[in-house]
Design a protein around this motif. Structure first.
Motif, mmCIF file in Angstrom:
data_model
loop_
_atom_site.group_PDB
_atom_site.id
_atom_site.type_symbol
_atom_site.label_atom_id
_atom_site.label_comp_id
_atom_site.label_asym_id
_atom_site.label_seq_id
_atom_site.Cartn_x
_atom_site.Cartn_y
_atom_site.Cartn_z
ATOM 1 N N VAL A 154 100.675 40.220 7.794
ATOM 2 C CA VAL A 154 100.334 40.919 6.562
ATOM 3 C C VAL A 154 99.235 41.922 6.896
ATOM 4 N N SER A 155 99.569 43.203 6.808
ATOM 5 C CA SER A 155 98.630 44.262 7.193
ATOM 6 C C SER A 155 98.700 45.372 6.159
ATOM 7 N N GLN A 156 97.991 45.188 5.061
ATOM 8 C CA GLN A 156 98.060 46.128 3.950
ATOM 9 C C GLN A 156 97.539 47.509 4.338
ATOM 10 N N GLY A 157 98.190 48.518 3.786
ATOM 11 C CA GLY A 157 97.744 49.879 4.004
ATOM 12 C C GLY A 157 98.130 50.463 5.342
ATOM 13 N N THR A 158 99.068 49.842 6.055
ATOM 14 C CA THR A 158 99.507 50.334 7.362
ATOM 15 C C THR A 158 101.009 50.570 7.336
ATOM 16 N N GLY A 159 101.521 51.134 8.428
ATOM 17 C CA GLY A 159 102.957 51.333 8.550
ATOM 18 C C GLY A 159 103.706 50.025 8.557
ATOM 19 N N HIS A 160 103.082 48.971 9.094
ATOM 20 C CA HIS A 160 103.733 47.664 9.127
ATOM 21 C C HIS A 160 103.946 47.132 7.715
ATOM 22 N N ALA A 161 103.006 47.396 6.829
ATOM 23 C CA ALA A 161 103.162 46.956 5.440
ATOM 24 C C ALA A 161 104.369 47.641 4.807
ATOM 25 N N ARG A 162 104.613 48.897 5.158
ATOM 26 C CA ARG A 162 105.783 49.606 4.628
ATOM 27 C C ARG A 162 107.078 48.949 5.117
ATOM 28 N N MET A 163 107.103 48.504 6.374
ATOM 29 C CA MET A 163 108.287 47.812 6.895
ATOM 30 C C MET A 163 108.534 46.519 6.124
ATOM 31 N N ASP A 164 107.459 45.797 5.826
ATOM 32 C CA ASP A 164 107.599 44.557 5.062
ATOM 33 C C ASP A 164 108.203 44.818 3.688
ATOM 34 N N GLU A 165 107.803 45.913 3.065
ATOM 35 C CA GLU A 165 108.349 46.249 1.749
ATOM 36 C C GLU A 165 109.850 46.501 1.828
ATOM 37 N N ILE A 166 110.282 47.178 2.870
ATOM 38 C CA ILE A 166 111.716 47.453 3.039
ATOM 39 C C ILE A 166 112.476 46.158 3.275
ATOM 40 N N ILE A 167 111.933 45.288 4.121
ATOM 41 C CA ILE A 167 112.590 44.009 4.404
ATOM 42 C C ILE A 167 112.716 43.173 3.134
ATOM 43 N N GLU A 168 111.636 43.108 2.356
ATOM 44 C CA GLU A 168 111.659 42.300 1.141
ATOM 45 C C GLU A 168 112.642 42.859 0.116
ATOM 46 N N SER A 169 112.923 44.153 0.186
ATOM 47 C CA SER A 169 113.900 44.736 -0.742
ATOM 48 C C SER A 169 115.323 44.346 -0.368
ATOM 49 N N LYS A 170 115.514 43.857 0.872
ATOM 50 C CA LYS A 170 116.859 43.485 1.337
ATOM 51 C C LYS A 170 117.136 41.990 1.212
ATOM 52 N N GLY A 171 116.093 41.203 1.107
ATOM 53 C CA GLY A 171 116.275 39.759 1.024
ATOM 54 C C GLY A 171 114.942 39.046 1.144
ATOM 55 N N THR A 172 114.988 37.711 1.149
ATOM 56 C CA THR A 172 113.767 36.908 1.208
ATOM 57 C C THR A 172 113.697 36.152 2.526
ATOM 58 N N ARG A 173 112.656 36.380 3.289
ATOM 59 C CA ARG A 173 112.447 35.650 4.534
ATOM 60 C C ARG A 173 111.808 34.296 4.271
ATOM 61 N N ARG A 174 112.119 33.349 5.145
ATOM 62 C CA ARG A 174 111.420 32.061 5.095
ATOM 63 C C ARG A 174 110.173 32.211 5.955
ATOM 64 N N ALA A 175 109.112 32.648 5.332
ATOM 65 C CA ALA A 175 107.863 32.892 6.051
ATOM 66 C C ALA A 175 107.079 31.598 6.136
ATOM 67 N N LEU A 176 107.202 30.888 7.265
ATOM 68 C CA LEU A 176 106.481 29.634 7.441
ATOM 69 C C LEU A 176 105.005 29.891 7.732
ATOM 70 N N LEU A 177 104.712 31.093 8.239
ATOM 71 C CA LEU A 177 103.330 31.404 8.603
ATOM 72 C C LEU A 177 103.067 32.885 8.360
ATOM 73 N N THR A 178 101.941 33.186 7.736
ATOM 74 C CA THR A 178 101.493 34.576 7.615
ATOM 75 C C THR A 178 100.135 34.690 8.295
ATOM 76 N N VAL A 179 99.947 35.778 9.014
ATOM 77 C CA VAL A 179 98.692 36.024 9.726
ATOM 78 C C VAL A 179 98.251 37.459 9.437
ATOM 79 N N PRO A 180 96.959 37.747 9.567
ATOM 80 C CA PRO A 180 96.462 39.082 9.215
ATOM 81 C C PRO A 180 96.495 40.097 10.359
ATOM 82 N N HIS A 181 96.959 39.683 11.543
ATOM 83 C CA HIS A 181 96.962 40.605 12.686
ATOM 84 C C HIS A 181 97.998 40.142 13.705
ATOM 85 N N PHE A 182 98.183 40.964 14.741
ATOM 86 C CA PHE A 182 99.204 40.690 15.748
ATOM 87 C C PHE A 182 98.691 39.930 16.968
#
Length: 299
Positions: free
Chosen positions: A200-228
């Protein structure tokens, strides 16, 4: 007399007349016509209430008042000329300057090893620090010179900023060797059926990718982290997938025994740019920093 009443060009003409003592010679050296110089002299006489120059057999002789003005005017014009033409210099080999770069942790992983190698040979006394490009006051900090350049997808940096494309960032799906999808075509269904670690990286290009993915379906996110930073470690010992930039996948696949495949969803590439404030566009130190950042990313 107020300075706003004086045209600087009139003082330039005055200085040439002091030197040349002839209207024709002053006009030639200034690239003006003789009438233009005569008109300038007429305006000066009115402003200063003095004849300034008297025609004699030896040329235009300055009056006592003009002679009194000659040295301070020459000094002032030379000071102005020097100031306008003076450029600050920057010698990376001897500089002890500290630069601050705004970027994500992905940028640090991708850029910093190469950039620090470059500094070791070219600028051994220069130091760097990084801050996140999601800072609310990033634009103000860059205008104030507290942050020298920024790297990423940063749409809030518009008016008053320059930018240069570094690369197009593409996204892939990454997992450990031996994962159940290893060796099989990763379809959208298999992607959404799998377990995920999500950055989860708000305000970055990665956050935009997450928005596109979520528009296509729901992932089973067992873990969320704030960085790579920990993603490679996590994937290497679990059965989770991660959506990551291709450049990150290429750097982490070998050390962590991971694999990556094209993403099953149509994710557009993200333009990653280098940003700097217009205030420092011609600053030699900022120019040097921009050049080595660009060369380090594209090299």
């Amino acid at each position: 007399m107020d300075l706003k009443d004086i045209d600087l060009n009139l003082l330039v003409v005055f200085q040439r007349l002091i030197t040349e003592r002839r209207v024709s010679a002053a006009a030639a050296s200034l690239g003006l016509t003789q009438p233009a110089v005569s008109n300038a002299l007429k305006r000066l006489r009115l402003l200063l209430d003095d004849e300034l120059f008297i025609r004699t057999a030896r040329g235009m002789e300055p009056t006592p008042y003009a002679a009194q003005l000659a040295e301070p005017i020459a000094y002032a014009l030379n000071a102005i000329h020097s100031s306008l033409n003076q450029r600050s210099t920057f010698d990376p080999a001897t500089s002890t300057r500290k630069f601050t770069i705004s970027m994500t942790d992905l940028g640090e992983i991708d850029l910093m090893p190469r950039l620090m190698d470059r500094l070791a040979t070219e600028a051994p006394f220069v130091t760097l620090s990084t801050v996140r490009n999601t800072l609310d006051h990033l634009a103000d900090a860059m205008e104030a010179g507290q942050v020298d350049v920024a790297v990423g997808l940063i749409p809030q940096l518009k008016t008053g900023f320059f930018q240069r494309r570094l690369f197009l960032q593409r996204y892939v799906c990454m997992f450990r060797a031996g994962h159940e999808v290893d060796g099989r075509k990763l379809t959208a269904k298999r992607f959404f059926d799998a377990d995920h670690v999500v950055v989860v990286s708000q305000g970055t290009g990665h956050a935009r990718m997450d928005e596109i993915i979520e528009s296509k379906g729901t992932r089973r996110a067992l873990l969320t982290v704030p960085h790579f930073v920990a993603v490679g470690h996590i994937l290497s010992t679990t059965n989770m997938l991660a959506t990551v930039p291709e450049r990150y996948a290429l750097r982490s696949a070998g050390p962590f025994g991971l694999k990556h495949v094209p993403h099953p969803l149509p994710l557009p590439p993200i333009g990653i740019n280098l940003f700097w404030h217009a205030k420092f566009h011609k600053d030699p130190a900022n120019q040097w920093l921009r050049n080595i950042v660009f060369e380090s990313f594209v090299g």
